[in-house]
Write a protein that holds these residues in place. Structure first.
Motif, short mmCIF file in Angstrom:
data_model
loop_
_atom_site.label_atom_id
_atom_site.label_comp_id
_atom_site.label_asym_id
_atom_site.label_seq_id
_atom_site.Cartn_x
_atom_site.Cartn_y
_atom_site.Cartn_z
N ALA A 1 -1.84 21.03 1.82
CA ALA A 1 -1.53 22.43 1.59
C ALA A 1 -0.04 22.68 1.85
O ALA A 1 0.52 22.19 2.84
CB ALA A 1 -2.37 23.31 2.50
N GLU B 1 -9.93 21.87 -4.89
CA GLU B 1 -9.87 22.42 -3.54
C GLU B 1 -11.26 22.49 -2.91
O GLU B 1 -11.45 22.19 -1.72
CB GLU B 1 -9.22 23.81 -3.58
CG GLU B 1 -8.98 24.42 -2.22
CD GLU B 1 -9.79 25.69 -2.00
OE1 GLU B 1 -9.81 26.16 -0.87
OE2 GLU B 1 -10.41 26.17 -2.97
N LEU C 1 -1.52 23.21 -3.48
CA LEU C 1 -1.85 21.87 -3.01
C LEU C 1 -0.90 20.85 -3.63
O LEU C 1 -0.84 20.72 -4.85
CB LEU C 1 -3.30 21.52 -3.39
CG LEU C 1 -4.39 22.48 -2.94
CD1 LEU C 1 -5.74 22.04 -3.50
CD2 LEU C 1 -4.43 22.59 -1.42
N GLN D 1 -7.35 29.18 -5.89
CA GLN D 1 -6.88 28.53 -4.67
C GLN D 1 -6.11 29.52 -3.81
O GLN D 1 -5.20 30.20 -4.29
CB GLN D 1 -5.93 27.37 -5.02
CG GLN D 1 -6.61 26.17 -5.58
CD GLN D 1 -5.61 25.09 -5.96
OE1 GLN D 1 -5.92 24.19 -6.70
NE2 GLN D 1 -4.38 25.17 -5.48
#
Length: 460
Positions: free
Chosen positions: A20, A11, A70, A66
């Motif tokens: 995303a 990320e 993702l 994160q």
């Protein structure tokens, strides 16, 4: 979580490899499996039950990791037909963190909902599929195969419709712990778009995080060829049939992952296939090394976008020799004997003998009975498969085996070797475990099987 070390490097890299996404909002989160041993390696063993479900069922971000999941973009060859419409269609990269060996690891999902790459699917995972993957990863780890770890399995309370099993069926979300989320298909997508700049950046990311001893794309490919040879050899020594060896199902660090229609061999059969839809036997047990080599060819072709082809071709051509060497080492490891400089005669004799054994359990049975080589002779020749240990092919194998020294004779002191039969994970066993869950919501066979596999792992 004193030993938890977040490292959301993909990320932070700003590589254009993902989208995303948001996780599905499940009507239920019922914990069915928690891999506490794996959690210890990444500092998450101290999570409360509520926190575990919050992170791995509701996908609340882990601290300093994160902020949003993702879904990775990639292409792939599926049964050697190119498909540019792939990507994480029912999973995502949830977090990255360092383990107790300072390796960068991924927490990725399966069954976590729709993404831009779902292609009309619901993005969900059946509970049976989750149960099967938990069992597969446990057994493969026990047998020495580099594999992703099933980290968490949570039942999610939905009724899913599927064409290949009785429906409606129960749903789940799985979390895997693996070394890397980056697949051969990631490179295929960049080559398809002629994106040399991003491919160079991707190679730099991989070198920095997974192959620090390599200096460029050429060295990286050579290392990946070696890792892939080791992986293929470990499957063959374990009697494992992956089932779907497409380029999007091979990752850059040489781990086995994504277990759909897998099988373990009941007995040696090079034509044995795991997937009912593999009509030509492309990914049959005996063809798995060739499938891996073909996939490496696609990766090498992609890398010609940023480097010269000749060194890549040389590494590609070295695969067969490396595979044969790794198979010899894997067979010796499975037999608990010290390898020699050339183990090819042993491997050839072993497979010649296995070809004469056609009873269920005989593949794993041979490795179990002769674990330690010659020091297991009395045990093997007085066990339930003793009648099989005769004839020309056995004599040829036995004569070679006797020349090997045991590697770790003390392992035979484990109480597991007092039992007559090895641990196996054949399809009938899996179906019996699932039937008890499906019909009675009884998880005792599942839990007992995992405990038995863990004992086997410790013994081996």
């Amino acid at each position: 979580m004193a030993d938890y070390r977040p490292a959301p490097r993909l990320e932070q890299s700003q590589l254009a490899l993902h989208d995303a996404v948001a996780a599905a909002d499940f009507p239920q989160t019922l914990l069915r499996y928690r891999n506490q041993r794996a959690a210890q390696t990444v500092g998450l063993e101290g999570l409360t039950a509520a926190d575990w479900i919050a992170h791995f069922g509701r996908f609340q971000p882990l601290p300093d990791n994160q902020p949003i999941p993702l879904a990775l973009r990639y292409h792939g060859h599926q049964f050697r037909h190119y498909n540019p419409d792939l990507g994480d269609g029912r999973g995502f990269l949830f977090a990255q963190l360092l383990d107790d060996r300072d390796r960068l690891l991924d927490l990725g999902t399966k069954g976590s909902g729709k993404t831009p790459w779902s292609r009309g699917g619901d993005g969900k995972l059946t509970l049976k599929g989750g149960v099967r993957e938990v069992l597969a990863t446990a057994m493969l780890e026990a047998l020495g195969v580099p594999t992703s770890k099933s980290f968490s399995l949570i039942e999610t309370g939905e009724q899913l419709m599927r064409g290949d099993e009785p429906s409606p069926t129960r749903s789940s979300v799985l979390v895997r712990l693996s070394h890397s989320h980056i697949r051969f298909g990631t490179f295929e997508r960049l080559a398809y778009h002629n994106d040399a700049e991003t491919m160079r950046d991707l190679v730099a990311f991989i070198l920095a995080n997974y192959y620090p001893d390599c200096t460029d794309a050429t060295a990286l490919f050579d290392a990946v060829v070696t890792q892939a040879a080791r992986l293929a050899a470990s499957w063959m020594a374990a009697g494992f049939v992956h089932g779907v060896l497409n380029t999007d199902n091979m990752n850059i660090t040489g781990e086995s992952f994504d277990y759909g229609p897998y099988r373990f061999l009941p007995y040696y059969d090079p034509a044995f296939t795991a997937a009912y839809f593999d009509q030509t036997g492309l990914y049959a047990y005996g063809r798995q090394p060739d499938a891996v080599l073909w996939n490496l060819g696609q990766l090498g072709r992609c890398l010609t976008l940023i480097t010269e082809p000749d060194p890549l071709i040389a590494s590609f051509n070295a695969f067969n020799d490396r595979y044969e060497r790794e198979l010899g080492l894997a067979i010796c490891q499975r037999l608990n004997i010290s390898p020699k400089p050339d183990n090819a005669p042993l491997v050839m004799a072993l497979y010649d003998f296995l070809a004469d054994l056609r009873t269920d359990g005989s593949f794993e049975g041979l490795f179990y009975d002769w674990f330690g080589g010659r020091i297991s002779e009395t045990r093997a020749l007085s066990g339930p498969r003793a009648v099989s240990y005769s004839g020309e092919t056995f004599t040829a194998f036995h004569d070679i085996l006797k020349t090997y020294d045991p590697a770790a004779p003390e392992k035979l002191d484990h109480l597991r070797f007092k039992q007559p039969d090895p641990e196996t994970l054949l399809i009938d066993e899996i179906e019996t475990i699932w039937a008890q869950i499906a019909l009675e919501d009884d998880w005792s066979l599942f839990e007992a099987k995992l405990a038995a596999i863990e004992t086997y792992r410790q013994a081996l």
